[in-house]
Design a protein around this motif. Structure first.
Motif, mmCIF file in Angstrom:
data_model
loop_
_atom_site.group_PDB
_atom_site.id
_atom_site.type_symbol
_atom_site.label_atom_id
_atom_site.label_comp_id
_atom_site.label_asym_id
_atom_site.label_seq_id
_atom_site.Cartn_x
_atom_site.Cartn_y
_atom_site.Cartn_z
ATOM 1 N N VAL A 44 0.873 -1.174 0.000
ATOM 2 C CA VAL A 44 0.000 0.000 0.000
ATOM 3 C C VAL A 44 0.913 1.227 0.000
ATOM 4 C CG1 VAL A 44 -1.823 1.274 1.184
ATOM 5 C CG2 VAL A 44 -1.751 -1.233 1.324
ATOM 6 N N GLY A 45 0.680 2.142 -0.913
ATOM 7 C CA GLY A 45 1.545 3.320 -0.938
ATOM 8 C C GLY A 45 1.238 4.242 -2.091
ATOM 9 N N ASP A 46 2.175 5.139 -2.365
ATOM 10 C CA ASP A 46 2.006 6.099 -3.449
ATOM 11 C C ASP A 46 3.373 6.647 -3.836
ATOM 12 O OD1 ASP A 46 2.532 8.773 -1.960
ATOM 13 O OD2 ASP A 46 0.977 7.808 -0.730
ATOM 14 N N TYR A 47 3.424 7.285 -4.989
ATOM 15 C CA TYR A 47 4.625 8.009 -5.408
ATOM 16 C C TYR A 47 4.209 9.195 -6.270
ATOM 17 C CZ TYR A 47 4.109 4.422 -9.124
ATOM 18 O OH TYR A 47 3.628 3.564 -10.079
ATOM 19 N N THR A 48 4.980 10.271 -6.135
ATOM 20 C CA THR A 48 4.698 11.516 -6.839
ATOM 21 C C THR A 48 5.940 11.946 -7.608
ATOM 22 O OG1 THR A 48 3.135 12.188 -5.115
ATOM 23 C CG2 THR A 48 3.963 13.908 -6.591
ATOM 24 N N ASP A 49 5.761 12.182 -8.899
ATOM 25 C CA ASP A 49 6.859 12.565 -9.789
ATOM 26 C C ASP A 49 6.712 14.033 -10.177
ATOM 27 O OD1 ASP A 49 8.774 12.887 -11.734
ATOM 28 O OD2 ASP A 49 7.946 11.405 -13.125
ATOM 29 N N LEU A 50 7.693 14.860 -9.798
ATOM 30 C CA LEU A 50 7.780 16.244 -10.244
ATOM 31 C C LEU A 50 8.823 16.303 -11.349
ATOM 32 C CD1 LEU A 50 7.795 18.142 -6.823
ATOM 33 C CD2 LEU A 50 5.924 18.044 -8.471
ATOM 34 N N GLY A 51 8.415 16.745 -12.530
ATOM 35 C CA GLY A 51 9.329 16.740 -13.664
ATOM 36 C C GLY A 51 9.342 18.057 -14.413
ATOM 37 N N LEU A 52 10.474 18.327 -15.059
ATOM 38 C CA LEU A 52 10.613 19.495 -15.922
ATOM 39 C C LEU A 52 11.399 19.089 -17.149
ATOM 40 C CD1 LEU A 52 10.327 22.541 -16.514
ATOM 41 C CD2 LEU A 52 12.494 22.874 -15.288
ATOM 42 N N ALA A 53 10.809 19.292 -18.326
ATOM 43 C CA ALA A 53 11.446 18.912 -19.586
ATOM 44 C C ALA A 53 11.562 20.127 -20.498
ATOM 45 C CB ALA A 53 10.642 17.814 -20.278
ATOM 46 N N ILE A 54 12.657 20.174 -21.247
ATOM 47 C CA ILE A 54 12.872 21.198 -22.277
ATOM 48 C C ILE A 54 13.297 20.491 -23.559
ATOM 49 C CG2 ILE A 54 14.163 23.253 -22.944
ATOM 50 C CD1 ILE A 54 14.639 23.809 -19.998
ATOM 51 N N MET A 55 12.566 20.733 -24.626
ATOM 52 C CA MET A 55 12.870 20.139 -25.923
ATOM 53 C C MET A 55 13.007 21.253 -26.958
ATOM 54 S SD MET A 55 12.659 16.691 -25.571
ATOM 55 C CE MET A 55 12.290 16.097 -27.228
ATOM 56 N N ALA A 56 13.959 21.081 -27.874
ATOM 57 C CA ALA A 56 14.163 22.067 -28.940
ATOM 58 C C ALA A 56 14.487 21.340 -30.233
ATOM 59 C CB ALA A 56 15.277 23.039 -28.580
ATOM 60 N N ASN A 79 18.670 24.050 -45.394
ATOM 61 C CA ASN A 79 19.479 23.151 -46.227
ATOM 62 C C ASN A 79 19.170 21.679 -45.975
ATOM 63 O OD1 ASN A 79 20.605 22.720 -43.731
ATOM 64 N ND2 ASN A 79 22.697 23.304 -44.310
ATOM 65 N N GLY A 80 18.208 21.387 -45.089
ATOM 66 C CA GLY A 80 17.793 20.021 -44.824
ATOM 67 C C GLY A 80 18.309 19.434 -43.537
ATOM 68 N N PHE A 81 19.280 20.056 -42.886
ATOM 69 C CA PHE A 81 19.832 19.541 -41.640
ATOM 70 C C PHE A 81 18.904 19.864 -40.474
ATOM 71 C CE2 PHE A 81 22.388 20.272 -37.782
ATOM 72 C CZ PHE A 81 22.947 19.009 -37.645
ATOM 73 N N SER A 82 18.809 18.922 -39.548
ATOM 74 C CA SER A 82 17.954 19.118 -38.382
ATOM 75 C C SER A 82 18.629 18.539 -37.147
ATOM 76 C CB SER A 82 16.593 18.442 -38.587
ATOM 77 O OG SER A 82 15.750 18.603 -37.461
ATOM 78 N N ALA A 83 18.496 19.233 -36.026
ATOM 79 C CA ALA A 83 19.000 18.752 -34.743
ATOM 80 C C ALA A 83 17.887 18.869 -33.715
ATOM 81 C CB ALA A 83 20.215 19.560 -34.307
ATOM 82 N N LEU A 84 17.682 17.793 -32.995
ATOM 83 C CA LEU A 84 16.643 17.767 -31.968
ATOM 84 C C LEU A 84 17.302 17.431 -30.637
ATOM 85 C CD1 LEU A 84 13.111 16.255 -32.352
ATOM 86 C CD2 LEU A 84 14.397 15.895 -30.249
ATOM 87 N N LEU A 85 17.110 18.286 -29.646
ATOM 88 C CA LEU A 85 17.752 18.140 -28.346
ATOM 89 C C LEU A 85 16.708 18.239 -27.248
ATOM 90 C CD1 LEU A 85 20.772 20.548 -28.954
ATOM 91 C CD2 LEU A 85 20.754 18.061 -29.253
ATOM 92 N N GLY A 86 16.886 17.450 -26.203
ATOM 93 C CA GLY A 86 15.946 17.508 -25.095
ATOM 94 C C GLY A 86 16.575 17.054 -23.799
ATOM 95 N N VAL A 87 16.095 17.592 -22.689
ATOM 96 C CA VAL A 87 16.589 17.217 -21.383
ATOM 97 C C VAL A 87 15.432 17.284 -20.388
ATOM 98 C CG1 VAL A 87 17.278 19.569 -20.753
ATOM 99 C CG2 VAL A 87 18.418 17.603 -19.677
ATOM 100 N N ARG A 88 15.495 16.446 -19.365
ATOM 101 C CA ARG A 88 14.422 16.403 -18.371
ATOM 102 C C ARG A 88 15.021 16.012 -17.022
ATOM 103 N NH1 ARG A 88 8.705 15.334 -18.214
ATOM 104 N NH2 ARG A 88 8.107 14.393 -16.231
ATOM 105 N N TYR A 89 14.431 16.559 -15.962
ATOM 106 C CA TYR A 89 14.796 16.128 -14.615
ATOM 107 C C TYR A 89 13.534 15.701 -13.883
ATOM 108 C CZ TYR A 89 16.654 15.810 -9.947
ATOM 109 O OH TYR A 89 17.017 15.323 -8.716
ATOM 110 N N ASP A 90 13.617 14.547 -13.220
ATOM 111 C CA ASP A 90 12.508 14.029 -12.413
ATOM 112 C C ASP A 90 12.952 13.849 -10.978
ATOM 113 O OD1 ASP A 90 10.115 13.145 -14.252
ATOM 114 O OD2 ASP A 90 11.939 12.541 -15.322
ATOM 115 N N SER A 91 12.085 14.249 -10.061
ATOM 116 C CA SER A 91 12.268 13.977 -8.636
ATOM 117 C C SER A 91 11.023 13.235 -8.164
ATOM 118 C CB SER A 91 12.453 15.276 -7.851
ATOM 119 O OG SER A 91 12.551 15.010 -6.466
ATOM 120 N N ILE A 92 11.219 12.021 -7.646
ATOM 121 C CA ILE A 92 10.092 11.153 -7.317
ATOM 122 C C ILE A 92 10.132 10.790 -5.841
ATOM 123 C CG2 ILE A 92 8.919 8.995 -7.877
ATOM 124 C CD1 ILE A 92 10.414 9.026 -10.571
ATOM 125 N N ASP A 93 9.092 11.176 -5.124
ATOM 126 C CA ASP A 93 8.911 10.762 -3.728
ATOM 127 C C ASP A 93 8.077 9.491 -3.720
ATOM 128 O OD1 ASP A 93 10.287 12.895 -2.527
ATOM 129 O OD2 ASP A 93 8.536 14.196 -2.682
#
Length: 816
Positions: free
Chosen positions: A480-492, A498-512
């Motif tokens: 019996v229990g629970d967990y809570t995830d606080l997250g923040l993501a940034i994607m670009a 000219n056809g070139f593409s770069a996709l970058l992303g980062v995220r941080y999660d803190s889970i109690d």
């Protein structure tokens, strides 16, 4: 990331050669939106946000993914997720006791998403319904950081039927709908009804779509049936010119049972259907018709006489013991495991380990509310609120029961904007989120004996056990229990002219996370945690922790003018180690084993050729969990996977569509490789110097060496080919077919029983008018006898699922 040079280098080389050859044959046309008549939604012309969250088509997305449209599912008469293997490479799925909950993607259990939000875990709690979907996306490999912690294999994303036309963004102009009836072999009976269209609330227009499904079907398998009800609703409203609201939900009630399949597994049973008969010794001393834990273990010392743990040896080829050696080395009397009056019989595939009272009941509810605001300077603010719950009860008379009572709520905000300059388009997303999961879960798997039941006879007191869910006591595990995830993501996403593409992303999660076990509910002393402990002090009663980490992704791609798109993607993704009911266990929390990460390296080439009528995708990949010891053995294993996937879809003309899919895969169990062995249930084939009838009245368990398997995960075929084709005669008649070839594979980790190669052939013929349509489908037309492994690393040497023989389905539809 450490690379295995044996397979991944060959895969990368193969992709490079194919890339060079295709570039040389390209037509030199610029990539454009793909709109080809007769494609059944098979070509990647639509934007798919379920991978990275950006408005990119599958062609432009630098990841291995497939989409399956409603039209394709209807034409090929697909009814459950296991059938997606015909059009989605890398999606072969082992049996989870006969329940099509989620796909195995790239050889490991995947996840299910709904409109881009991760659903509660469903490895086999209930069959995931697919009929209410407008489109299904199959994404291979761990999810993007924008979606939060996820499993390593991949996921399915379901896009529910909606009133908004995806290609134009406009509402359906007038009311439309459909009634259908589907009948077939083994008393299949399914009724569906759906309606959608425009509406008006005050002076404001909105769109709606309603879908309902009722099933009351029999089954090929004895003592099995399916009863389910599904209701789904979606609403879409433009509140103002810059504010849009989407809301809806789904309710699904399922009643059926799990199907363990054949027990008393031998190679002779697979090859010739020859089954070992005989009854075990009676243990029901009080005469109530069932065996309790206390009757299995009358001394109460957790040393169950018919379940000896062969701790003193490690099974390996050419080092298997005789019965006398087992008794001498272990000091145990194995006579209680011997069958009475053993013999043999021919067994039909329908005769499986299911008792009439076995149940699998699940009720799930999904609700969602999206508010989308576009500001005057073109920022988009999208707030997604998601709720899901399920209540699940599972009981199998041979000795297993389980329940889940779990709910989750997620609040996700996505702030995005597109920036244009002369030579660059930049798309940005910033997404804070919070996700809370609350669970209560009980498991009852101690004294689980598959082989005591003689399948040529009915289930009786010789094999039925008193189940924890029936008396609400004697659970092996209870959390019996629970967990809570606080997250923040940034994607670009950076796309150059000219056809070139770069996709970058980062995220941080803190889970109690916190979890506790009510000791009074447990069958002590082991409680599924410490087999050498003999009192309650060894139970991890309570655990809590805060875990978390960084996830990231980086992709590079280039769009050539001739329609070819090579790409390279690397990522690291967090994952929570939870169980079948989304529960976090106390032991892993206390041992820092509730959170881990997965790594992915993928290179691929996609293309749109022949006036955008031919789409193909080739990918080579390697993905692995970073910590070999952190896993859930049933739903989230620690593995390293490498392989190649090929997919092609060709609209030859407006009447003929052809598809091809191929996957080559190798899955290594990292914790097994590290230890050189794994714990398993021993089967007859594992002990060739002992008569089968001498051990089938109980269950020998112990370690199995990785000498035979080389730590490869059993039950996953290395090579799979599939072909589909559909032809529209232009006069209302259509014909469609598919063939899937699956290589032989071991049923269990010891490799003592091999499941043969097979080719599955399906054919459908349909006729359609403006309002009516009718189709007849034959599945497994060659009546191929084939099998799927069932929990192969643990139970693969003892049970296996015989699959469906030739069968038929017919569907009648009326559209208005």
């Amino acid at each position: 990331m450490k690379l295995r040079t044996s397979g991944i280098v060959k895969s990368l080389f193969t992709s490079a050669v194919l890339s060079a050859g295709l570039m040389g044959q390209a037509t030199g046309q610029e990539m454009e939106e793909i709109v080809v008549k007769g494609d059944l939604g098979s070509l990647p012309g639509e934007n798919v946000q379920s991978v990275f969250g950006f408005n990119k088509s599958i062609l432009e997305t630098p990841r291995s993914a497939s989409t399956i449209s409603e039209e394709m599912m209807e034409r090929f008469n697909m009814h459950d997720v296991d059938e997606l293997i015909a059009v989605a490479p890398g999606s072969f799925t082992q049996s989870f006791f006969g329940v099509a909950g989620g796909l195995d993607v790239r050889g490991t259990p995947g996840e299910v998403y709904f409109r881009g939000i991760r659903r509660l875990d469903n490895p086999g709690n209930y069959p995931t319904p697919i009929g209410a979907s407008n489109r299904i996306d199959v994404v291979r490999g761990p999810a993007s950081p924008i979606h939060g912690p996820a499993k390593i294999g991949g996921y399915l994303n379901f896009n529910p039927k909606s009133s908004r036309i995806e290609e134009t963004g406009q509402f359906i102009p007038e009311t439309e709908g459909m009634f259908s009836y589907n009948a077939g072999s083994w008393d299949r009976s399914v009724i569906t009804a759906e309606v959608g269209g425009p509406g008006q609330f005050g002076n404001q227009e909105f769109g709606y779509y309603l879908y309902g499904e009722v099933e009351d079907s029999g089954s090929y398998y004895d003592n099995s049936s399916t009863n389910q009800n599904l209701l789904q609703a979606s609403f879409d409203m433009d509140v103002t010119d810059n504010v849009r609201v989407q809301f809806g939900g789904m309710w699904h009630d399922f009643q059926g049972n799990q199907v363990a399949g054949w027990n008393r597994l031998t190679q002779d049973l697979i090859d010739h259907g020859t089954y070992i008969t005989g009854s075990p010794r009676p243990l029901d001393t009080n005469g109530d018709g069932r065996i309790s834990h206390q009757e299995y273990d009358p001394d109460g010392d957790q040393n169950t006489p018919i379940n000896p743990f062969v701790w003193w040896m490690e099974l390996a080829p050419n080092s298997t013991p005789t019965l006398d050696e087992l008794e001498t080395l272990g000091g145990a009397d194995l006579s209680l495991l011997e069958l009475v009056n053993p013999g043999t019989a021919e067994l039909d595939g329908s005769n499986v380990l299911v008792a009439p009272e076995d149940i699998l009941d699940n009720e799930s509810t999904v609700l969602y509310l999206d508010v989308i605001i576009t500001t005057e300077n073109d920022w988009q603010i999208k707030n997604q609120l998601y709720y899901e719950s399920y209540k699940n009860d599972s009981e199998s008379a041979y000795g297993f029961s389980q329940f889940h009572d779990t709910w989750v709520v997620e609040e996700k905000l996505v702030i995005s904007k597109e920036f244009q300059s002369d030579h660059l388009t930049t798309s940005l997303q910033v997404s804070p989120s919070i996700r809370h999961t609350d669970f209560e879960h009980g498991d009852d798997w101690h004294n689980e004996y598959f082989n005591r039941r003689d399948l040529t006879k009915a289930s009786t007191a010789l094999d039925k056990r008193v189940l924890a869910t029936q008396i609400d006591d004697d659970y092996t595990e209870y959390y019996v229990g629970d967990y809570t995830d606080l997250g923040l993501a940034i994607m670009a996403d950076f796309t150059f002219t000219n056809g070139f593409s770069a996709l970058l992303g980062v995220r941080y999660d803190s889970i109690d996370v916190e979890s506790k076990q009510p000791v009074e509910k447990l069958l002590l002393p082991t409680s599924g945690q410490n087999w050498l402990c003999f009192d309650a002090s060894c139970v991890d009663v309570e655990g809590d922790d805060t875990v978390g980490g960084v996830s990231w992704t980086a992709s590079l791609s280039y769009v050539f003018e001739n329609g070819l798109v090579p790409y390279l993607t690397a990522s690291e993704q967090s994952t929570m180690i939870v169980g079948q009911g989304a529960e976090a266990k106390t032991g892993p929390i206390l041992n820092d084993e509730v959170f881990d990460k997965s790594e992915l390296l993928e290179v691929g080439l996609k293309g749109s050729l022949l006036d955008n009528s031919l789409y193909f995708a080739i990918s080579a990949y390697k993905q692995e969990r970073t910590d070999a010891g952190v896993q859930s053995i049933t739903v989230n294993q620690s593995v390293e996977t490498e392989g190649v996937e090929v997919e092609a879809r060709w609209v030859v003309n407006e009447r003929l569509l052809l598809t091809f899919a191929y996957s080559h895969i190798e899955v290594i169990n990292l914790n097994t490789e590290e230890a050189g062995k794994t714990f398993s249930f021993y089967g007859c084939g594992d002990l060739p110097d002992i008569p089968c009838s001498a051990i089938l009245g109980g269950q020998l368990v112990g370690d199995v060496s990785d000498v035979a398997s080389k730590a490869r995960r059993a039950g996953i075929p290395e090579d799979i080919f599939s072909f589909t084709g559909t032809y529209d005669f232009g006069n209302g008649w259509t014909i469609s077919g598919n063939a899937t070839n699956v290589e032989e594979t071991p049923s269990g980790f010891s490799n003592s029983v091999m499941l043969p190669e097979y080719t599955l052939v399906n054919l459908s013929i349909g006729y359609k008018t403006d309002d009516w349509s009718f189709s007849v489908t034959g599945k497994n037309l060659t009546d191929e006898e084939y099998f799927r492994a069932n929990f192969p690393n643990l139970f693969g040497s003892t049970i296996v699922l015989p699959e469906l023989p030739r069968h038929y389905q017919a569907r009648l539809q009326y559209r208005f």
